[in-house]
Scaffold this active site. Structure first.
Site, mmCIF file in Angstrom:
data_model
loop_
_atom_site.group_PDB
_atom_site.id
_atom_site.type_symbol
_atom_site.label_atom_id
_atom_site.label_comp_id
_atom_site.label_asym_id
_atom_site.label_seq_id
_atom_site.Cartn_x
_atom_site.Cartn_y
_atom_site.Cartn_z
ATOM 1 N N ASN A 1 6.285 10.317 9.711
ATOM 2 C CA ASN A 1 5.170 9.678 9.011
ATOM 3 C C ASN A 1 4.121 9.289 10.043
ATOM 4 O OD1 ASN A 1 3.432 7.879 7.693
ATOM 5 N ND2 ASN A 1 5.055 6.899 6.525
ATOM 6 N N HIS B 1 0.999 12.533 1.195
ATOM 7 C CA HIS B 1 1.301 11.737 2.383
ATOM 8 C C HIS B 1 2.754 11.971 2.764
ATOM 9 C CE1 HIS B 1 1.978 8.534 5.107
ATOM 10 N NE2 HIS B 1 2.545 7.712 4.237
ATOM 11 N N CYS C 1 -1.849 3.913 5.128
ATOM 12 C CA CYS C 1 -1.540 5.341 5.024
ATOM 13 C C CYS C 1 -2.414 6.075 4.015
ATOM 14 C CB CYS C 1 -0.062 5.541 4.683
ATOM 15 S SG CYS C 1 1.054 4.954 5.971
#
Length: 352
Positions: free
Chosen positions: A307, A277, A139
């Site tokens: 996400n 994020h 990520c």
């Protein structure tokens, strides 16, 4: 030697009125010239996730802040999502694919183990002059890719940096710890020369390899080849130690932000935009008071995107850009964290 309106090789400018001092060149650095993103059209609600994971819609919302996620169609691969975002970013920047020198794709869900997904994107968008390669820092991948491109794009050249992931293909659909969190998407930025003081000011990246088992997909590589496992073996699925991830972010994110602001002699109050994020909306809300960015607009879009892995930071940046939230000269802090474990921050000044 004489000149009229053009600069001579001597470095002295001449006009009909006589010689003038050569104007000082305008300093340039690389900045973001355009943004783009793509979310698949198929949406998955909390009711659908709740039905197969044995939780309630309210539980999902209270634990994650997520109401909706997007899943790629059966015929869509990561390169397809990336190419859509790439075309949007190029259009936003007013550039053609042929002007690109490099394409860097951040992904942990590539089309294939090889070739690089970036090579497929290069072909899909017709960027025949660009060298292309992938980066995998899970990520945090987009910030690693952005830093890599920033270091190699020629002074007067252009680079395309993409974060793209299809997590719906590696998530156990019945696992409430992961199925509630993830969706698919892509985000992209075009890098190129901008006049100072705009541009990318600094990036800090760090990996904690001793924590590499915290987030993983065990099978499919050289240690556990896919052919050695049954198709439904749990080793094929994304696995995450959620409590350890939360502790990592709680400890490391405030420190990473403090360090990059110190490195650039930037006051926290001078940061106008914070783009993190989009891991978990509830976690971001709980951590926000510890970051010292009280004057910044915290851009949180996880409610409608979930996400999206390496896509989440550029996707959020594009949504902020297209809403007109980012003004010329604004300080923007990007931050991501993910498998490895890894963490990254980039401070830039918006120049559009």
């Amino acid at each position: 030697m004489s000149c009229t309106t053009s600069p001579c090789l001597s470095g002295v400018w001449y006009t009909q009125g006589g010689p003038l001092e050569e104007p000082a060149p305008t300093p340039h650095r690389h900045g973001i010239l355009g943004t783009g993103s793509y979310l698949p059209s198929h949406t998955v609600t909390n009711s659908e996730i709740a039905a197969r994971t044995g939780v309630t819609e309210d539980w999902i919302l209270s634990k994650t802040g997520i109401r909706l996620r997007h899943y790629a169609a059966d015929d869509e691969a990561t390169s397809d999502l990336a190419a859509h975002a790439a075309r949007a970013a190029l259009a936003n920047a007013g550039l053609r694919p042929g002007q690109l020198s490099y394409i860097v794709v951040a992904t942990s869900t590539p089309d294939h183990p090889q070739p690089a997904t970036a090579a497929i994107v290069q072909h899909l968008i017709g960027a025949d002059n660009a060298a292309a390669f992938d980066v995998n820092a899970v990520c945090t991948g987009f910030l690693f890719a952005l830093n890599a491109a920033h270091g190699i794009v020629p002074e007067d050249g252009y680079g395309l940096v993409i974060g793209a992931d299809i997590y719906s293909r590696i998530i156990n659909p019945t696992d409430r710890r992961t199925a509630v969190l993830f969706g698919d998407g892509a985000g992209a930025v075009v890098l190129g020369p901008v006049a100072e003081p705009g541009g990318i000011l600094a990036t800090r990246l760090r990996t904690f390899g001793d924590l590499h088992r915290t987030i993983e997909v065990p099978a499919g590589g050289s240690r556990i080849p896919a052919r050695h496992q049954a198709p439904d073996d749990p080793a094929h699925y994304f696995a995450m130690q959620g409590r350890d991830v939360r502790e990592f972010v709680t400890d490391q994110l405030p420190l990473a932000i403090k360090e990059i602001l110190r490195d650039t002699d930037t006051s926290p109050d001078d940061v106008q935009h914070f783009i993190p994020h989009q891991a978990n909306g509830q976690m971001l809300r709980e951590i926000a008071p510890t970051l010292g960015l009280d004057q910044a607009h915290h851009h949180i879009v996880v409610e409608d995107t979930a996400n999206t892995g390496a896509a989440s930071v550029p996707l959020t940046l594009d949504l902020a850009n297209r809403r007109g939230a980012l003004k010329h000269g604004d300080s923007v802090l990007l931050s991501a964290f993910g498998g490895g474990m890894s963490i990254g921050t980039t401070l830039l000044r918006w120049a559009r």
